[in-house]
Design a protein around this motif. Structure first.
Motif, PDB file in Angstrom:
ATOM      1  N   PHE A 470       5.324  22.802  30.451  1.00 38.02           N
ATOM      2  CA  PHE A 470       4.782  22.357  29.168  1.00 38.02           C
ATOM      3  C   PHE A 470       3.293  22.037  29.182  1.00 38.02           C
ATOM      4  N   GLY A 471       2.661  22.002  30.355  1.00 37.83           N
ATOM      5  CA  GLY A 471       1.230  21.747  30.409  1.00 37.83           C
ATOM      6  C   GLY A 471       0.893  20.383  30.976  1.00 37.83           C
ATOM      7  N   GLU A 472      -0.363  20.239  31.374  1.00 35.16           N
ATOM      8  CA  GLU A 472      -0.818  19.031  32.048  1.00 35.16           C
ATOM      9  C   GLU A 472      -0.796  17.814  31.128  1.00 35.16           C
ATOM     10  N   ASN A 473      -1.152  18.002  29.860  1.00 34.03           N
ATOM     11  CA  ASN A 473      -1.310  16.877  28.933  1.00 34.03           C
ATOM     12  C   ASN A 473      -0.111  16.681  28.006  1.00 34.03           C
ATOM     13  N   GLU A 474       1.035  17.211  28.372  1.00 29.46           N
ATOM     14  CA  GLU A 474       2.258  17.032  27.595  1.00 29.46           C
ATOM     15  C   GLU A 474       3.284  16.253  28.411  1.00 29.46           C
ATOM     16  N   PHE A 475       4.309  15.747  27.722  1.00 26.75           N
ATOM     17  CA  PHE A 475       5.392  14.965  28.348  1.00 26.75           C
ATOM     18  C   PHE A 475       4.813  13.748  29.095  1.00 26.75           C
ATOM     19  N   LEU A 476       3.858  13.079  28.462  1.00 20.77           N
ATOM     20  CA  LEU A 476       3.198  11.943  29.109  1.00 20.77           C
ATOM     21  C   LEU A 476       4.146  10.759  29.282  1.00 20.77           C
ATOM     22  N   LYS A 477       5.041  10.520  28.308  1.00 21.86           N
ATOM     23  CA  LYS A 477       6.006   9.424  28.452  1.00 21.86           C
ATOM     24  C   LYS A 477       6.949   9.682  29.619  1.00 21.86           C
ATOM     25  N   SER A 478       7.402  10.907  29.764  1.00 24.26           N
ATOM     26  CA  SER A 478       8.324  11.246  30.852  1.00 24.26           C
ATOM     27  C   SER A 478       7.625  11.143  32.200  1.00 24.26           C
ATOM     28  N   LYS A 479       6.379  11.599  32.271  1.00 20.94           N
ATOM     29  CA  LYS A 479       5.640  11.520  33.535  1.00 20.94           C
ATOM     30  C   LYS A 479       5.371  10.069  33.927  1.00 20.94           C
ATOM     31  N   ALA A 480       5.074   9.225  32.927  1.00 22.44           N
ATOM     32  CA  ALA A 480       4.885   7.805  33.221  1.00 22.44           C
ATOM     33  C   ALA A 480       6.180   7.177  33.720  1.00 22.44           C
ATOM     34  N   LYS A 481       7.306   7.590  33.150  1.00 24.79           N
ATOM     35  CA  LYS A 481       8.602   7.084  33.601  1.00 24.79           C
ATOM     36  C   LYS A 481       8.885   7.514  35.037  1.00 24.79           C
ATOM     37  N   ILE A 482       8.545   8.747  35.385  1.00 28.63           N
ATOM     38  CA  ILE A 482       8.749   9.236  36.753  1.00 28.63           C
ATOM     39  C   ILE A 482       7.904   8.426  37.734  1.00 28.63           C
ATOM     40  N   LYS A 483       6.679   8.103  37.357  1.00 30.59           N
ATOM     41  CA  LYS A 483       5.817   7.293  38.224  1.00 30.59           C
ATOM     42  C   LYS A 483       6.426   5.912  38.449  1.00 30.59           C
ATOM     43  N   ARG A 484       6.993   5.321  37.398  1.00 31.86           N
ATOM     44  CA  ARG A 484       7.631   4.018  37.559  1.00 31.86           C
ATOM     45  C   ARG A 484       8.845   4.111  38.478  1.00 31.86           C
TER      46      ARG A 484
END
Length: 490
Positions: A470-484
């Protein structure tokens, strides 16, 4: 031995004279003592005295510093305490105002006019559904129509509705929500009848449905959940064989009253996870899954009577389409975990911080028929269907999650995607933002029960997969959740 004591005695006499008169014109007593004893012992006694004096002074200064620091810390805590108390008093005042307003409305609803004939009073006294019969009397002309205050409101869009409610909450109630939160809220209403507002205490969860009720000029009904709730009778009530009366609840009254209205109705289950939701709300969870609205029937009482409330059909109540159930949930040790069974059937919004204040133009409330909102939601499905390219990428993401985490999306989640994402786009968001919300709240939510410490590489791979699809600047909420999740597993 006696000489040593005399020696020390002379030193303390000299020390006392120096303390009494340190600037004695006859000379410094300590210097005179050292001069009269040229050996090193006199110097040693004086040096020891000065060292001890210095240590004592330093100790006193240190104690003063400690005392001052504690005093400042205590003062700071007192100031913070006073600030918190002021906030609590302000909230209590607001609660009292809301309670007073609710009581006035209920008094108007339940009050039997003094002009009511005696036979009508006798009829109400004999009725086994006194609360619901009072609702019948409150609407003698049948269903109350919801007429637009402004004819232009008939042409409102979901995007304009989001902006308008946000400005109303800010300008009239000093509640501040971001546009993504409001878009998620109305898109969730377009795809589910059960909304869960969860997060830390004090972030405005209960205030949101209350503000919605004020915005649509029909106050939300607040039903506080009790830890003792075990089954459906806590919500619906029960028939008392001893009194031959039905013990009605505020939840049942609000649900029944909604059958007399055309506007949007919110019934709030406050602190819904103080008890197990799948126990007391199980029947409604199942009913709301049925596609045909005509089958949304709740069994209220086994047998029917001619004097029962008008909108009970053979002891059953049809849940009207203009009702949305909103549950607030705190995440702490005093509550139960919300199970996947509930999450899968609901749409959840997570509040993790207070809204940032912003200036908004004064925005009035409005009347909006529930039918109009449903029509807007259904129109969004036709105007903004999820693109096939996005569905193909999501299917590939599904395969990756199954292969690496043994979790599948399921038909229910795919159905919610096709309902929620178009509504989110119609509210002014983007397709991928809507999809990001579904993936984060529906799929990654299930990861919290996994042992993420052993899935570090898989989670890193999932993050890379999201970027690739989906690209670098998409799915930001999901990526933040993965980091947590990665941080929790470290």
């Amino acid at each position: 031995m006696a000489a040593a004591w005399e020696y020390i005695k002379e030193f303390f006499i000299a020390l006392g004279q120096w303390i009494i008169a340190p600037w004695n014109p006859m000379g410094n007593p300590l210097k005179n003592f050292i001069a009269s004893h040229p050996d090193g012992g006199a110097w040693a006694l004086v040096v020891v005295f000065w060292v001890l004096s210095t240590l004592i002074v330093a100790g006193i200064v240190w104690l003063i510093v400690i005392f001052v620091r504690k005093h400042l810390r205590f003062s700071k805590k007192e100031i913070e305490k006073e600030s918190l108390q002021a906030t609590v008093y302000s909230l209590q005042s607001e609660i009292e105002d809301v309670t007073k307003e609710r009581d006035e409305l209920r008094d108007q609803l339940y009050k039997v006019s003094a002009e009511t004939p005696d036979d009508a009073d006798e009829e109400l006294a004999k009725a086994r559904f006194q609360m619901l019969m009072t609702v019948d009397r409150h609407y003698p002309n049948g269903v109350l129509p919801c007429e637009y205050k402004d004819p232009e409101d008939a042409n409102i869009t979901l995007e304009a509705l989001c902006e308008r409610f946000r400005n109303f909450a800010s300008s009239q109630m000093h509640l501040y929500y971001t546009l993504p939160v409001i878009r998620t809220l109305f898109a969730a209403m377009g795809s589910s009848r059960l909304l869960i507002l969860e997060g830390i205490s004090g972030t405005g969860k209960t205030s949101l449905p209350y503000a919605l009720g004020r915005f649509f000029e029909h106050n939300a009904t607040i039903c506080p959940v009790q830890p003792s709730w075990r089954d459906r009778t806590e919500l619906i009530g029960f028939y008392n064989e001893f009194t031959h009366k039905f013990t009605e609840t505020e939840f049942l009254r609000a649900l029944y009253e909604a059958t007399y209205r055309e506007d949007i109705n919110y019934i709030v289950l406050d602190e819904m996870n103080l008890a197990r939701i799948e126990y007391y709300f199980a029947e409604l969870l199942s009913i709301l899954e049925v596609p045909n609205h005509a089958e949304w029937l709740i069994d209220v009482i086994a047998s029917s009577r001619t004097d029962d409330p008008k909108h009970l059909q053979e002891g059953k109540l049809l849940i009207p389409e203009n009702v949305w159930f909103v549950g607030t949930a705190n995440n702490d040790d005093s509550t139960f975990t919300i199970t996947d069974k509930v999450y899968d059937r609901a749409m959840s919004l997570f509040f993790d911080n207070k809204g940032i204040a912003f200036e908004a133009p004064f925005t009035p409330s409005m009347h909006l028929p529930a039918k109009k909102f449903i029509e807007l939601s259904e129109a969004a499905l036709k105007e903004h269907p999820v693109s096939q390219d996005t569905l193909d990428k999501f299917a590939e993401l599904d395969d990756y999650v199954i292969a690496n985490f043994r979790l599948a999306f399921g038909n229910r989640i795919m159905k919610q995607i096709n309902a929620f994402v178009p509504c989110y786009v119609a509210c002014g968001g983007t397709e991928l933002e809507g999809l990001d919300y579904i993936f984060e709240s529906k799929i990654l939510k299930k990861f919290e029960v996994l042992n993420v410490g052993f899935l570090k590489d898989e989670l890193i791979g999932l993050d890379a997969k999201l970027t690739k699809l989906f690209g670098e600047n998409e799915f930001l909420k999901s990526k933040a959740k993965i980091k947590r999740l990665l941080k929790q597993g470290m």
